[in-house]
Write a protein that holds these residues in place. Sequence first.
Motif, PDB file in Angstrom:
ATOM      1  N   MET A   1       0.831  -1.195   0.000  1.00  0.00           N
ATOM      2  CA  MET A   1       0.000   0.000   0.000  1.00  0.00           C
ATOM      3  C   MET A   1       0.865   1.243   0.000  1.00  0.00           C
ATOM      4  SD  MET A   1      -2.955  -1.044   2.751  1.00  0.00           S
ATOM      5  CE  MET A   1      -3.717   0.553   2.564  1.00  0.00           C
ATOM      6  N   ASN A   2       0.419   2.306  -0.690  1.00  0.00           N
ATOM      7  CA  ASN A   2       1.157   3.564  -0.692  1.00  0.00           C
ATOM      8  C   ASN A   2       1.062   4.222   0.679  1.00  0.00           C
ATOM      9  OD1 ASN A   2       1.816   3.328  -3.427  1.00  0.00           O
ATOM     10  ND2 ASN A   2      -0.134   4.253  -4.045  1.00  0.00           N
ATOM     11  N   PRO A   3       2.154   4.863   1.163  1.00  0.00           N
ATOM     12  CA  PRO A   3       2.113   5.524   2.474  1.00  0.00           C
ATOM     13  C   PRO A   3       1.128   6.678   2.460  1.00  0.00           C
ATOM     14  CG  PRO A   3       4.110   6.126   1.301  1.00  0.00           C
ATOM     15  CD  PRO A   3       3.475   5.035   0.511  1.00  0.00           C
ATOM     16  N   ALA A   4       0.513   6.925   3.629  1.00  0.00           N
ATOM     17  CA  ALA A   4      -0.435   8.029   3.749  1.00  0.00           C
ATOM     18  C   ALA A   4       0.277   9.351   3.514  1.00  0.00           C
ATOM     19  CB  ALA A   4      -1.070   8.006   5.133  1.00  0.00           C
ATOM     20  N   ARG A   5      -0.434  10.285   2.840  1.00  0.00           N
ATOM     21  CA  ARG A   5       0.139  11.597   2.543  1.00  0.00           C
ATOM     22  C   ARG A   5      -0.157  12.551   3.701  1.00  0.00           C
ATOM     23  NH1 ARG A   5      -2.635  10.161  -1.829  1.00  0.00           N
ATOM     24  NH2 ARG A   5      -4.245  11.763  -1.467  1.00  0.00           N
ATOM     25  N   VAL A   6       0.875  13.169   4.241  1.00  0.00           N
ATOM     26  CA  VAL A   6       0.750  14.118   5.348  1.00  0.00           C
ATOM     27  C   VAL A   6       1.290  15.462   4.894  1.00  0.00           C
ATOM     28  CG1 VAL A   6       1.451  14.691   7.705  1.00  0.00           C
ATOM     29  CG2 VAL A   6       0.922  12.298   7.087  1.00  0.00           C
ATOM     30  N   LEU A   7       0.500  16.514   5.086  1.00  0.00           N
ATOM     31  CA  LEU A   7       0.920  17.871   4.747  1.00  0.00           C
ATOM     32  C   LEU A   7       1.199  18.633   6.052  1.00  0.00           C
ATOM     33  CD1 LEU A   7       1.362  20.242   2.799  1.00  0.00           C
ATOM     34  CD2 LEU A   7      -1.118  20.659   2.882  1.00  0.00           C
ATOM     35  N   ILE A   8       2.435  19.187   6.158  1.00  0.00           N
ATOM     36  CA  ILE A   8       2.836  19.960   7.340  1.00  0.00           C
ATOM     37  C   ILE A   8       2.769  21.434   6.967  1.00  0.00           C
ATOM     38  CG2 ILE A   8       4.690  20.430   8.968  1.00  0.00           C
ATOM     39  CD1 ILE A   8       5.737  17.580   8.359  1.00  0.00           C
ATOM     40  N   VAL A   9       1.998  22.224   7.762  1.00  0.00           N
ATOM     41  CA  VAL A   9       1.831  23.655   7.484  1.00  0.00           C
ATOM     42  C   VAL A   9       2.317  24.436   8.720  1.00  0.00           C
ATOM     43  CG1 VAL A   9       0.250  25.489   6.815  1.00  0.00           C
ATOM     44  CG2 VAL A   9      -0.167  23.126   6.039  1.00  0.00           C
ATOM     45  N   ASP A  10       3.441  25.118   8.543  1.00  0.00           N
ATOM     46  CA  ASP A  10       4.009  25.902   9.659  1.00  0.00           C
ATOM     47  C   ASP A  10       4.962  26.929   9.064  1.00  0.00           C
ATOM     48  OD1 ASP A  10       5.507  26.740  12.052  1.00  0.00           O
ATOM     49  OD2 ASP A  10       4.515  25.027  13.009  1.00  0.00           O
ATOM     50  N   ASP A  11       4.941  28.146   9.620  1.00  0.00           N
ATOM     51  CA  ASP A  11       5.844  29.160   9.084  1.00  0.00           C
ATOM     52  C   ASP A  11       7.268  28.992   9.622  1.00  0.00           C
ATOM     53  OD1 ASP A  11       4.865  29.851  11.654  1.00  0.00           O
ATOM     54  OD2 ASP A  11       5.557  31.910  11.362  1.00  0.00           O
ATOM     55  N   ASP A  12       7.448  28.122  10.594  1.00  0.00           N
ATOM     56  CA  ASP A  12       8.759  27.882  11.204  1.00  0.00           C
ATOM     57  C   ASP A  12       9.437  26.729  10.471  1.00  0.00           C
ATOM     58  OD1 ASP A  12      10.935  27.125  12.819  1.00  0.00           O
ATOM     59  OD2 ASP A  12       9.952  27.923  14.611  1.00  0.00           O
ATOM     60  N   PHE A  13      10.553  27.070   9.760  1.00  0.00           N
ATOM     61  CA  PHE A  13      11.276  26.062   8.989  1.00  0.00           C
ATOM     62  C   PHE A  13      11.761  24.935   9.881  1.00  0.00           C
ATOM     63  CE2 PHE A  13      15.406  24.436   7.549  1.00  0.00           C
ATOM     64  CZ  PHE A  13      15.045  23.893   6.321  1.00  0.00           C
ATOM     65  N   LEU A  14      12.238  25.253  11.086  1.00  0.00           N
ATOM     66  CA  LEU A  14      12.788  24.236  11.974  1.00  0.00           C
ATOM     67  C   LEU A  14      11.701  23.249  12.414  1.00  0.00           C
ATOM     68  CD1 LEU A  14      15.212  23.153  13.551  1.00  0.00           C
ATOM     69  CD2 LEU A  14      14.653  24.748  15.413  1.00  0.00           C
ATOM     70  N   ILE A  15      10.518  23.765  12.703  1.00  0.00           N
ATOM     71  CA  ILE A  15       9.412  22.869  13.090  1.00  0.00           C
ATOM     72  C   ILE A  15       9.054  21.942  11.934  1.00  0.00           C
ATOM     73  CG2 ILE A  15       6.974  22.770  13.754  1.00  0.00           C
ATOM     74  CD1 ILE A  15       8.764  23.650  16.014  1.00  0.00           C
ATOM     75  N   ARG A  16       8.993  22.505  10.741  1.00  0.00           N
ATOM     76  CA  ARG A  16       8.650  21.670   9.576  1.00  0.00           C
ATOM     77  C   ARG A  16       9.673  20.560   9.390  1.00  0.00           C
ATOM     78  NH1 ARG A  16       8.035  26.626   6.882  1.00  0.00           N
ATOM     79  NH2 ARG A  16       9.702  26.078   5.407  1.00  0.00           N
ATOM     80  N   GLU A  17      10.965  20.896   9.517  1.00  0.00           N
ATOM     81  CA  GLU A  17      12.009  19.901   9.330  1.00  0.00           C
ATOM     82  C   GLU A  17      11.966  18.844  10.430  1.00  0.00           C
ATOM     83  OE1 GLU A  17      14.345  19.316   6.889  1.00  0.00           O
ATOM     84  OE2 GLU A  17      12.930  20.649   5.861  1.00  0.00           O
TER      85      GLU A  17
END
Length: 377
Positions: A1-17
């Motif tokens: 099965m294909n992995p679930a797609r997760v979208l991360i929305v945050d203006d902080d680059f460090l949090i996103r990474e």
Amino acid sequence: MNPARVLIVDDDFLIRETLSAALRDDFSVSEADSGEACLAAVALEAPELLLLDIEMPGMDGYETCRRLREKHDFPIIFISAHDTLEEQLHGFDAGADDFVTKPFNAEILYRQILRVIERRNGERSLREDKEKFRDLASGVLHDLNQTDVLLNFMRGSIGCGDYRQLARNLLAATQAYGLVCHVQIRHPDGNETLTARGAATPVELGVFAQCLNLGRIFRFSRRLIINYAGVSILLLNTPDDEEQTGRLQEKLLVLAESCEAIGETIEIRRESASRAEALQYGTASSYQAVEELREQYRFQQSETCRQLQQLIDDVEATYVFLGLTDRQEATVSETIRSRSDEILKLFELNQALEAQFAAILDSLMPRSARGENVMLF
């Protein structure tokens, strides 16, 4: 099965990474740095879960969540340093499924994401099962309704003695299927051809005549004709869906075959009624002939007795002119009377003949004259 797609929305680059590093081994991760970028990304491809910051420049997380909920139902988890009850309730009111406070534990967040996705997948599966069940129930009800059409046609036509009425019943059954059809029933005295508008036009009659020898099933353009020896159904509005057309074709085949069988019973009943009428007429004629024969026999018996007595009287009246002696007259009279008695003995079978006449007449007497019920064909 294909992995679930997760979208991360945050203006902080460090949090996103940080979030991407914690999730990319098990999920397909993409990122957006603002609410506007989130809406644009979702418009291209909706994720299966959204991790959404609240405090961002421009459109904040609450507004982003509200706009997403206008069109989408995928899970949304707020990740924010604001952990007051009021802010969490505000997030749920905006349409969020869960709320995680910063700083977060990556392992706990991972398990929360799994739980939310599993719950949403379960809801989706349940919804799909409900839709399938609804479709199945609808199909069953539809099939029952279609079966009722055939049963109603059979009930209304099984005792039908008229080909035109049978054609009306057949046309009504095709209309109950939601179809536009012309029908024709052929019988020894001609044919009955009906359309939804009434009697067929010469052109429509010509179409049936041309299609009669095209086989059991023939399709041309959006028309379909089904032919049996005595029945034809011309379908004018064949669906574009081949599967649906196939189902309708099967129903019309059963309908036409049933109509064919009922048409045969009509002809059998008509022939039986004709034979019964002929037999009844023949029986009545025979009864009358035997009755006349008995009356003639009775008349002959009576007339013979009368004629013999008249003969004796006439002979005895001539004695005065013949000059016979009394002895000779007595001899002549005795001879005549003896022969008359022998002739009359021939009628001694009268009682036996009367009994035979009575038996024959009783067997030929019409049932209506005896007060018995007469079978009507």
